[in-house]
Design an enzyme around this catalytic site. Structure first.
Site, PDB file in Angstrom:
ATOM      1  N   LYS A  64       3.001  -1.620 -11.850  1.00 57.62           N
ATOM      2  CA  LYS A  64       1.741  -0.884 -11.737  1.00 57.62           C
ATOM      3  C   LYS A  64       0.975  -0.773 -13.054  1.00 57.62           C
ATOM      4  O   LYS A  64      -0.209  -0.440 -13.039  1.00 57.62           O
ATOM      5  CB  LYS A  64       1.998   0.497 -11.141  1.00 57.62           C
ATOM      6  CG  LYS A  64       2.459   0.441  -9.701  1.00 57.62           C
ATOM      7  CD  LYS A  64       1.402  -0.151  -8.781  1.00 57.62           C
ATOM      8  CE  LYS A  64       1.853  -0.185  -7.349  1.00 57.62           C
ATOM      9  NZ  LYS A  64       0.828  -0.673  -6.431  1.00 57.62           N
ATOM     10  N   ASP A  65       1.637  -1.047 -14.177  1.00 59.39           N
ATOM     11  CA  ASP A  65       0.911  -1.077 -15.463  1.00 59.39           C
ATOM     12  C   ASP A  65      -0.249  -2.058 -15.393  1.00 59.39           C
ATOM     13  O   ASP A  65      -1.317  -1.831 -15.962  1.00 59.39           O
ATOM     14  CB  ASP A  65       1.844  -1.549 -16.594  1.00 59.39           C
ATOM     15  CG  ASP A  65       2.796  -0.466 -17.059  1.00 59.39           C
ATOM     16  OD1 ASP A  65       2.767   0.639 -16.495  1.00 59.39           O
ATOM     17  OD2 ASP A  65       3.572  -0.744 -17.997  1.00 59.39           O
TER      18      ASP A  65
END
Ligand code: PMP
Length: 360
Positions: A64-65
């Site tokens: 998700k970064d």
């Protein structure tokens, strides 16, 4: 302790030292370019070659970064986000952590509406990263005013200068993976990838990665992983939303009780459903055989791989890339807790034997 200032050195020497220091400027520069790892031992009896794309190597320890950074920077480029603004999102934890991390470096406030199904570790971590967290009931329908979707929408309306990331319905979620995860896998496999296996939650990871890979080679097979209790597989097969498919399950981040527009169903060849129990055991098996401490959905992704292999779908030349979305440390109070596993009724006699406590 006070250090004495060192005798003056020449400017030339200082400059030389500066050149030697190869540091990143902040954590955001560490996002992406995660490794792929050959899964040698756990696939010993399986036909084909299997590689994990280990997303825990991102600084926020999850895939998700990539979307947090990409969506925020797109909003900045378009002038939608201004310094001091607020980022708002619904999240099972990982997206929230990544958004909080990006917000710290870029100077935004971060408000997160989280499902009560998320582990306590995850919620504590979000707060540790400076986010304001609202915990919303997990077992209500998406249109219920208490659902984390509606809570986030309301907070967005009430907070001046706020941006709602809305990962389930934001096409930038797909684009983030189209521009990073897809090209990385293509390059890392030298274009030899034959199958992509990825969990589907928002669908951003699988859709964006598949879009790039299928553009490079339309023959690549894309397999989505879904949970029992989620509508995705049925929707893929029938194009109809069937609410009878919905019931509570334990895996966080996988499957859905609505149809996200961040999923491009046309790019997915097949969905495979996995159980909470099999996925938990498989995650633990990966840790014990490969020494790779993976999250719950990594267990789900490899469980789906095993089920597909049992159908005889892989051959010796298959090069299968499986996305492992996050790190095991986020599940200490769940799948890596023997007590939790017992409470769920996930232990068989063999496992119980392994966990006998030794009195000292
Ligand atoms: N695994 C975990 C642990 C997640 O948090 C998510 C995101 N919900 C996924 C898998 C699925 O990724 P995506 O949302 O891109 O489909």
């Amino acid at each position: 302790m006070v250090f004495k200032k060192k005798r003056d050195t020449t400017q030339i020497n200082i400059d030389f030292m500066k050149e030697e220091i190869k540091a990143y400027n902040n954590v955001l520069e560490l996002i992406g370019n995660t490794p792929i790892l050959k899964l040698a031992k756990i696939t010993e009896n399986m036909e084909g070659n299997f590689y994990a794309k280990v997303e825990a190597f991102n600084p926020g320890h999850s895939t998700k970064d990539r979307i947090a950074l990409y969506i925020i920077e797109e909003a900045e480029r378009k002038g939608i986000l201004k310094p001091g603004d607020t980022i708002i999102e619904t999240t099972s934890g990982n997206t929230g952590f990544s958004l909080a991390m990006v917000s710290i470096i870029k100077g935004y406030d971060c408000i997160l509406a989280v499902s009560s199904k998320s582990s306590k570790d995850k919620i504590d971590m979000l707060r540790a990263m400076g986010a304001k967290v609202y915990v919303c009931p997990a077992h209500v329908t998406a249109d219920d005013e208490r659902s984390y979707y509606n809570v986030a929408k309301r907070l967005h309306e009430e907070t001046k200068g706020s941006v709602y990331i809305n990962q389930y319905f934001n096409e930038l979620n797909i684009e983030a993976h189209y521009r990073s995860t897809g090209p990385e896998i293509w390059e890392q496999t030298n274009g030899k990838i034959t199958h992509l296996i990825a969990c589907s939650g928002t669908g951003g990871t699988i859709s964006g990665t598949a879009k790039y890979l299928k553009e490079m080679n339309p023959n690549i097979k894309v397999l989505g992983v879904d949970a029992f209790g989620s509508v995705l597989k049925k929707y893929h097969e029938t194009k109809e939303f069937d609410s009878n498919e919905i019931f509570p399950y334990r895996i966080e981040g996988l499957g859905k009780n609505l149809i996200p527009t961040a999923t491009d169903f046309d790019l997915i060849d097949k969905f495979i459903k996995v159980t909470d129990e099999d996925s938990a055991h498989t995650a633990r098996e990966i840790a014990k055989t490969e020494g790779l401490f993976v999250g719950y959905t990594s267990g789900a992704a490899f469980q789906a791989t095993k089920q597909y292999a049992e159908e005889g779908e892989f051959i010796a030349d298959s090069n299968v890339v499986i996305i492992f979305p996050d790190h095991g440390s986020r599940y200490m109070s769940k799948i890596y807790s023997d007590d939790w596993m017992s409470e769920q009724g996930f232990y068989d006699s063999v496992n119980l034997e392994q966990t006998q406590k030794i009195e000292i």
